[in-house]
Design a protein around this motif. Structure first.
Motif, PDB file in Angstrom:
ATOM      1  N   ALA A 259       0.695  -1.285  -0.011  1.00  0.00           N
ATOM      2  CA  ALA A 259       0.055  -0.022   0.187  1.00  0.00           C
ATOM      3  C   ALA A 259       0.785   1.219  -0.085  1.00  0.00           C
ATOM      4  CB  ALA A 259      -1.000  -0.007   1.221  1.00  0.00           C
ATOM      5  N   THR A 260       1.929   1.270   0.670  1.00  0.00           N
ATOM      6  CA  THR A 260       3.093   2.325   0.485  1.00  0.00           C
ATOM      7  C   THR A 260       3.639   2.637  -0.768  1.00  0.00           C
ATOM      8  OG1 THR A 260       4.824   1.028   1.324  1.00  0.00           O
ATOM      9  CG2 THR A 260       3.463   1.764   3.029  1.00  0.00           C
ATOM     10  N   GLN A 261       3.474   1.620  -1.830  1.00  0.00           N
ATOM     11  CA  GLN A 261       4.293   1.735  -3.008  1.00  0.00           C
ATOM     12  C   GLN A 261       3.186   2.075  -4.098  1.00  0.00           C
ATOM     13  OE1 GLN A 261       7.597   1.320  -3.472  1.00  0.00           O
ATOM     14  NE2 GLN A 261       7.195   1.415  -1.338  1.00  0.00           N
ATOM     15  N   ILE A 262       1.870   2.104  -4.084  1.00  0.00           N
ATOM     16  CA  ILE A 262       0.936   2.229  -5.212  1.00  0.00           C
ATOM     17  C   ILE A 262       0.947   3.653  -5.561  1.00  0.00           C
ATOM     18  CG2 ILE A 262      -0.342   0.249  -4.545  1.00  0.00           C
ATOM     19  CD1 ILE A 262      -2.559   2.323  -3.453  1.00  0.00           C
ATOM     20  N   GLU A 263       1.461   4.647  -4.833  1.00  0.00           N
ATOM     21  CA  GLU A 263       1.505   5.808  -5.385  1.00  0.00           C
ATOM     22  C   GLU A 263       2.425   6.207  -6.492  1.00  0.00           C
ATOM     23  OE1 GLU A 263      -0.670   8.491  -1.934  1.00  0.00           O
ATOM     24  OE2 GLU A 263       1.635   8.072  -1.690  1.00  0.00           O
ATOM     25  N   LYS A 264       3.312   5.270  -6.749  1.00  0.00           N
ATOM     26  CA  LYS A 264       4.401   5.502  -7.801  1.00  0.00           C
ATOM     27  C   LYS A 264       4.378   4.164  -8.958  1.00  0.00           C
ATOM     28  CE  LYS A 264       7.391   5.371  -4.532  1.00  0.00           C
ATOM     29  NZ  LYS A 264       8.902   5.457  -3.997  1.00  0.00           N
ATOM     30  N   THR A 265       4.578   4.463 -10.134  1.00  0.00           N
ATOM     31  CA  THR A 265       4.592   3.528 -11.196  1.00  0.00           C
ATOM     32  C   THR A 265       5.579   2.913 -10.986  1.00  0.00           C
ATOM     33  OG1 THR A 265       5.263   5.151 -12.886  1.00  0.00           O
ATOM     34  CG2 THR A 265       2.760   4.804 -12.637  1.00  0.00           C
ATOM     35  N   GLY A 266       5.691   1.799 -11.865  1.00  0.00           N
ATOM     36  CA  GLY A 266       6.994   0.940 -11.977  1.00  0.00           C
ATOM     37  C   GLY A 266       6.696  -0.577 -11.573  1.00  0.00           C
ATOM     38  N   ARG A 267       7.594  -1.353 -11.796  1.00  0.00           N
ATOM     39  CA  ARG A 267       7.573  -2.809 -11.233  1.00  0.00           C
ATOM     40  C   ARG A 267       8.188  -3.036  -9.883  1.00  0.00           C
ATOM     41  NH1 ARG A 267      10.091  -4.265 -16.671  1.00  0.00           N
ATOM     42  NH2 ARG A 267       8.545  -4.670 -17.877  1.00  0.00           N
ATOM     43  N   ILE A 268       7.486  -3.749  -9.258  1.00  0.00           N
ATOM     44  CA  ILE A 268       7.871  -3.825  -7.557  1.00  0.00           C
ATOM     45  C   ILE A 268       7.892  -5.376  -7.480  1.00  0.00           C
ATOM     46  CG2 ILE A 268       6.818  -1.805  -6.984  1.00  0.00           C
ATOM     47  CD1 ILE A 268       4.790  -3.337  -5.546  1.00  0.00           C
ATOM     48  N   LEU A 269       8.553  -5.992  -6.515  1.00  0.00           N
ATOM     49  CA  LEU A 269       8.619  -7.246  -6.175  1.00  0.00           C
ATOM     50  C   LEU A 269       8.154  -7.385  -4.722  1.00  0.00           C
ATOM     51  CD1 LEU A 269       9.716 -10.137  -7.256  1.00  0.00           C
ATOM     52  CD2 LEU A 269      11.732  -9.741  -5.891  1.00  0.00           C
ATOM     53  N   LEU A 270       7.082  -8.110  -4.528  1.00  0.00           N
ATOM     54  CA  LEU A 270       6.471  -7.986  -3.134  1.00  0.00           C
ATOM     55  C   LEU A 270       6.965  -9.464  -2.456  1.00  0.00           C
ATOM     56  CD1 LEU A 270       4.621  -6.936  -0.880  1.00  0.00           C
ATOM     57  CD2 LEU A 270       2.771  -8.034  -2.234  1.00  0.00           C
ATOM     58  N   GLU A 289      -4.009   6.627  -5.091  1.00  0.00           N
ATOM     59  CA  GLU A 289      -3.866   7.036  -3.884  1.00  0.00           C
ATOM     60  C   GLU A 289      -3.953   6.109  -2.743  1.00  0.00           C
ATOM     61  OE1 GLU A 289      -7.156   9.648  -3.037  1.00  0.00           O
ATOM     62  OE2 GLU A 289      -6.611  11.243  -4.839  1.00  0.00           O
ATOM     63  N   SER A 290      -3.030   6.452  -1.671  1.00  0.00           N
ATOM     64  CA  SER A 290      -2.695   5.696  -0.561  1.00  0.00           C
ATOM     65  C   SER A 290      -3.433   6.547   0.701  1.00  0.00           C
ATOM     66  CB  SER A 290      -1.380   5.357  -0.415  1.00  0.00           C
ATOM     67  OG  SER A 290      -1.203   4.512   0.834  1.00  0.00           O
ATOM     68  N   ASN A 291      -3.858   5.670   1.516  1.00  0.00           N
ATOM     69  CA  ASN A 291      -4.288   6.647   2.903  1.00  0.00           C
ATOM     70  C   ASN A 291      -3.345   6.423   4.149  1.00  0.00           C
ATOM     71  OD1 ASN A 291      -4.867   3.698   3.450  1.00  0.00           O
ATOM     72  ND2 ASN A 291      -6.455   4.102   4.670  1.00  0.00           N
ATOM     73  N   VAL A 292      -1.980   5.790   3.760  1.00  0.00           N
ATOM     74  CA  VAL A 292      -1.083   5.332   4.716  1.00  0.00           C
ATOM     75  C   VAL A 292      -0.710   6.672   5.493  1.00  0.00           C
ATOM     76  CG1 VAL A 292       1.450   4.445   5.271  1.00  0.00           C
ATOM     77  CG2 VAL A 292      -0.086   3.268   3.629  1.00  0.00           C
ATOM     78  N   GLY A 293      -0.367   7.601   5.019  1.00  0.00           N
ATOM     79  CA  GLY A 293       0.032   9.059   5.415  1.00  0.00           C
ATOM     80  C   GLY A 293      -1.170   9.569   6.250  1.00  0.00           C
ATOM     81  N   ARG A 294      -2.207   9.419   5.927  1.00  0.00           N
ATOM     82  CA  ARG A 294      -3.351  10.059   6.830  1.00  0.00           C
ATOM     83  C   ARG A 294      -3.487   8.875   8.077  1.00  0.00           C
ATOM     84  NH1 ARG A 294      -8.619   8.699   7.496  1.00  0.00           N
ATOM     85  NH2 ARG A 294      -8.665   7.293   5.517  1.00  0.00           N
ATOM     86  N   MET A 295      -3.286   7.670   8.076  1.00  0.00           N
ATOM     87  CA  MET A 295      -3.136   6.829   9.252  1.00  0.00           C
ATOM     88  C   MET A 295      -2.135   7.210  10.027  1.00  0.00           C
ATOM     89  SD  MET A 295      -5.923   4.353   9.300  1.00  0.00           S
ATOM     90  CE  MET A 295      -6.699   5.879   8.991  1.00  0.00           C
ATOM     91  N   LEU A 296      -1.013   7.363   9.716  1.00  0.00           N
ATOM     92  CA  LEU A 296       0.058   7.685  10.382  1.00  0.00           C
ATOM     93  C   LEU A 296      -0.274   9.011  11.024  1.00  0.00           C
ATOM     94  CD1 LEU A 296       3.057   6.515   8.025  1.00  0.00           C
ATOM     95  CD2 LEU A 296       2.264   5.520  10.416  1.00  0.00           C
TER      96      LEU A 296
END
Length: 456
Positions: A259-270, A289-296
């Motif tokens: 969820a912290t990575q979806i605000e940026k495009t690109g390939r990720i390895l999870l 959009e991610s709600n991680v920042g608001r939660m923190l």
């Protein structure tokens, strides 16, 4: 091929400084802070809160946790009910493994890719039990994450692979009240990095990719040092692990990192680790959009003493009354799905559902309606004769209740939560929102429902 169309996380309102833990227990501080669930939160309630922000209906719900509150009782079905999903919704629990969430995400990918379901909810949550004065008390944090998987979306699941390595690792026996492990150093040296690499390399070969084609790597780990060591070993720049602000969120940690990575495009390895590893290659084509920042940002500090109270290590929660299991089952639509009634004669919305309208008295002339998420306090009271959850009062922790006029109609009596002893901000006409919580544990059963809190 399946896509991730949306994701959301939930962090409890409380955070606890590890320096304060160290000061009270004498254990060396790991620095930073950890997320701490309120007394009425568990993996079910946090899962519901994480999933509530995802719009639309789901054909299936997969719940992942290593700390389900029931030994025998499906949690996913209760999550589906709280989300007001149809009774035809397929539900599944995946438990007992730190990679339960990535197992659930892989299962959802197969469900959608095969055409079995159009839209699947994957929700992972953990509140891992730990004893005071142990390393685990500082290591783990409480959190949840929800992922929507469907035929179209902003992030494509390119593929996945798994490796299995049954080291002793961490575990809990059926009757244990805390997590245990053999030796974290053994897990880090012989398990974590090896398992992730053994899962990743065949996946690269299958997809025709090389490590250089991956923009970012995020993977859960038994400890933050192992995570940063793995990334350093493969020559990748470590992404934020969120240990200093959240802790390791059990099996939910991989989805939290996603969820912290979806605000940026690109390939990720999870990656998800636990007696082996799952790895998924995901290409984020459209940033979300991610709600991680608001939660923190919306959290509050809690003292170590109040943390011990929330965890049940101090104080006694005596339950003199015996709530009816029959009523809980019979009124599930009102209590869990949160439906009220609208009178067809005068249009008055009221709660709970009953035969006669409270305004005009019309009998058996109503329609059932789901009530709103927000409202304003009509009146409230703070009672020291009982504790939160309607337990016998200790004179220290008051029970706050509020009568709330909900947006869209309906006046409802709620218990006020996410407070300890300070009810600052609770006043007449204050805006509040409802939140899914444990009401109380009585009769050797856990009763769930809706409470009110100040907006986050």
């Amino acid at each position: 091929m399946a896509y991730i169309s949306n994701c959301s996380v939930y962090l409890p309102v409380w955070k606890l400084s590890r320096d304060e833990i160290s000061e009270e227990t004498g254990m060396p501080s790991l620095g930073g802070e950890r997320a701490v669930a309120h007394w009425d939160e568990d993996s079910i309630t946090m899962a519901v809160e994480a999933a509530r922000t995802l719009e639309g209906k789901f054909d299936a719900v997969i719940f992942a946790s290593t700390s389900p509150p029931f030994r025998i009782k499906q949690c996913a079905s209760l999550v589906a009910s709280a989300l007001d999903l149809p009774e035809s919704t397929f539900t599944m629990d995946i438990t007992d493994s730190m990679r339960a969430a990535t197992d659930a995400l892989i299962t959802a990918n197969e469900f959608v890719d095969s055409g079995r379901f159009d839209r699947v909810l994957v929700v992972a949550a953990d509140r891992i039990p730990t004893k005071p004065g142990t390393l685990y008390e500082q290591l783990y944090g409480d959190a949840a994450a929800a992922i929507a998987v469907e035929k179209e979306g902003g992030a494509k699941i390119l593929g996945y692979n798994t490796s299995t390595k049954p080291l002793p690792g961490s575990w809990m026996l059926a009757g244990d009240d805390t997590v245990r492990d053999y030796d974290m150093r053994v897990d880090a040296r012989y398990g974590y990095a090896t398992s992730v690499q053994q899962a990743a390399m065949p996946l690269f070969a299958k997809l025709g990719l090389s490590p250089a084609d991956i923009d970012r790597i995020v993977a859960s780990a038994p400890d933050p040092k192992s995570y940063y060591g793995l990334l350093k070993a493969v020559g990748a720049r470590p992404e934020e692990f969120y240990f200093n602000s959240v802790g390791i969120a059990g099996c939910a940690h991989p989805l939290f990192l996603l969820a912290t990575q979806i605000e940026k495009t690109g390939r990720i390895l999870l990656g998800g680790y636990g007696e082996g590893a799952d790895v998924l290659a995901i290409e984020i084509e459209d940033a979300m959009e991610s709600n991680v920042g608001r939660m923190l940002e919306s959290r509050k500090e809690i003292s170590y003493g109040e943390y011990l109270y929330n965890r049940g290590f101090v104080g006694i929660r005596d339950a003199p009354d015996r709530p009816s299991l029959t009523k809980f089952w019979r009124d599930e639509k009102s209590i869990i799905r949160f439906y009220g009634m609208r009178c067809k004669n005068c249009g008055t919305v009221s709660y709970p559902i009953q035969r006669c309208c409270v305004e005009c008295g019309a009998k058996d002339n109503y329609e059932e309606v789901r009530l709103g998420d927000r409202g304003r306090v009509y009146t409230f009271t703070i009672d020291y004769l009982v504790m939160p959850g309607n337990y016998t009062g200790d004179g220290v922790h008051p029970h706050g209740v509020a009568v709330v006029d909900l947006d869209g109609g309906g006046r409802v009596l709620f218990e006020v939560t996410d407070t300890v002893r300070d009810f600052e901000g609770l006043e007449c006409d204050a805006e509040v929102e409802r939140t899914f919580r444990l009401l109380f544990e009585k009769n050797n059963f856990r009763y769930y429902g809706w409470k009110a809190r100040l907006p986050r």
